[in-house]
Design a protein around this motif. Structure first.
Motif, PDB file in Angstrom:
ATOM      1  N   LEU A 281       0.869  -1.202  -0.199  1.00 43.15           N
ATOM      2  CA  LEU A 281       0.015   0.060  -0.015  1.00 43.15           C
ATOM      3  C   LEU A 281       0.922   1.178  -0.018  1.00 43.15           C
ATOM      4  CD1 LEU A 281      -2.919   1.246  -0.023  1.00 43.15           C
ATOM      5  CD2 LEU A 281      -2.833   0.881   2.557  1.00 43.15           C
ATOM      6  N   VAL A 333      -6.211  -3.699   0.707  1.00 40.47           N
ATOM      7  CA  VAL A 333      -5.244  -4.636   0.257  1.00 40.47           C
ATOM      8  C   VAL A 333      -6.075  -5.957   0.180  1.00 40.47           C
ATOM      9  CG1 VAL A 333      -2.848  -5.579   0.377  1.00 40.47           C
ATOM     10  CG2 VAL A 333      -3.257  -3.345   1.042  1.00 40.47           C
ATOM     11  N   ILE A 347      -4.349  -3.516  -4.566  1.00 38.00           N
ATOM     12  CA  ILE A 347      -4.732  -2.319  -3.613  1.00 38.00           C
ATOM     13  C   ILE A 347      -5.695  -1.684  -4.163  1.00 38.00           C
ATOM     14  CG2 ILE A 347      -2.517  -2.394  -2.326  1.00 38.00           C
ATOM     15  CD1 ILE A 347      -3.546   0.890  -4.002  1.00 38.00           C
TER      16      ILE A 347
END
Length: 394
Positions: A281, A333, A347
């Motif tokens: 992320l 995620v 993500i």
């Protein structure tokens, strides 16, 4: 009698300390710090056994939430893996345990504090440094280290004093916590042998695949599959899901604080998944320079924590940096759990820097012309051209 607080886990070393110190006249008060991994029944058993060792009182301190807030949170922010492998499962919790134990010792006006560390490991450093920093007036007593006792000598002493709890049947030393479980045995004393399947506490229970959606808000795990809870509870939930696939097993080889190499097995399903997912992320939401500077800062943070330097003010400085870096680290995620491993699928985040309208990597650009690209490349290459021209032929 002099009041003494002992860091009590219920294992062989701390049991020996409790019995032997009680026998020589100390008023022993046992305290355990729960940093995760224990059921209420296990805690009751530890308490019952503590009184069998001759202690005057027993106290169990629930420090799971504190452990997360003071340490684990920053290990996630920093994606900290020692030697790119180990999530600092034990070293991280020892810091919190030491702080809680010394605070308890001060609260009951104890003159002495004891722990069961040997003279060959890291824990002696972490405990002693925290104890002597926060309460230099309290004397530290370490029977195992001072007596250079072997495991068999401890067992023989306890049996002689009527404490026979099948000590020899425990082939592996297992330390459970919120951020992972360490496993030590005769294989980890070698450089070539793996731990057998049976040594790991979590066995494979599921096959096939299972998708899990982890939602982060400013770097913290806020929900698992859409279910919101505190971050420490989410870690426990994810660990339950992933450990059924026997995920998170490995053996860490590292440099100890005392200068020798050490090897330990571990399983840390939730920790490894969270760190990898969080890092993915970040790669979408942070700039190039944020990622670069975070990498070395996080490495320093993990090293200092491992070395017992938690109370140094530089740790608060690094925590402030890590905290601020998480401003835009929010999103989902998707992770796929599989037997013995997991994959990161992708993500979704409103802060995803791939959503910019300047173009698609390797496909098209919309933010600059071909001539601008050529000029940029020419200037970027200037230093290399100058160096090669000056030094060619020398």
């Amino acid at each position: 009698m002099s009041k003494l607080v002992i860091a009590y886990s219920g294992g062989l070393d701390t049991s020996y300390c409790a019995v032997s110190l009680s026998k020589v006249g100390y008023d022993v008060h046992a305290v355990s710090v729960n940093t995760g991994g224990f059921t209420s029944e296990e805690i009751k058993t530890i308490e019952s056994n503590a009184y069998k060792m001759g202690v005057s009182t027993y106290k169990n301190i629930d420090a799971i939430a504190s452990y997360y807030d003071k340490v684990i949170k920053y290990l996630i922010f920093g994606n900290v893996l020692k030697n790119n492998t180990y999530p600092l499962s034990v070293s991280a919790e020892r810091i919190i345990q030491a702080i809680e134990i010394i605070q308890y010792a001060k609260s009951i006006n104890a003159k002495y504090i004891a722990h069961g560390s040997t003279g060959a490991g890291n824990d002696q450093v972490r405990f002693d440094m925290i104890f002597q920093t926060l309460a230099p007036e309290i004397e530290i007593i370490t029977p195992i280290r001072d007596g250079k006792l072997t495991r068999q000598q401890e067992i023989d002493y306890l049996i002689e004093n009527g404490i026979d709890m099948s000590w020899n049947k425990a082939k592996y030393s297992v330390n459970k916590g919120l951020w992972g479980t360490s496993v030590g045995g005769e294989e980890t004393l070698t450089s070539e042998q793996p731990l057998p399947e049976s040594a790991y506490p979590s066995q494979l229970k599921k096959d096939g695949e299972e998708k899990v959606i982890l939602t982060f808000k400013k770097g913290e795990l806020a929900t698992v599959n859409g279910k919101a809870d505190s971050a420490d509870k989410n870690i426990e939930l994810l660990n339950d899901l992933a450990s059924a696939y026997a995920i998170g097993r490995d053996i860490h080889v590292g440099d100890t604080i005392v200068g020798i190499k050490g090897r330990v097995g571990f399983e840390a399903a939730a920790a490894l998944i969270i760190i990898r997912a969080h890092h993915l992320l970040e790669k979408h939401t942070l700039t190039k320079w944020q990622l670069q500077h975070k990498d070395y800062m996080s490495n320093f943070y993990g090293m200092h924590l491992h070395e017992g330097q938690y109370l140094d003010p530089v740790m608060r400085d690094m925590e402030a940096f890590l905290q601020n870096s998480q401003t835009n680290v929010s999103g989902d995620v998707t992770v796929t759990l599989k037997p013995y491993h997991f994959t990161l699928d992708g993500i979704s985040s409103q802060h995803d820097l791939m959503n910019a309208k300047f173009g698609s990597y390797g496909e098209e650009n919309k933010g600059w012309t071909a001539d601008e690209a050529k000029g940029f490349i020419k200037i970027v290459g200037n230093q290399n051209k100058i160096y090669q021209q000056v030094n060619s032929g020398l």
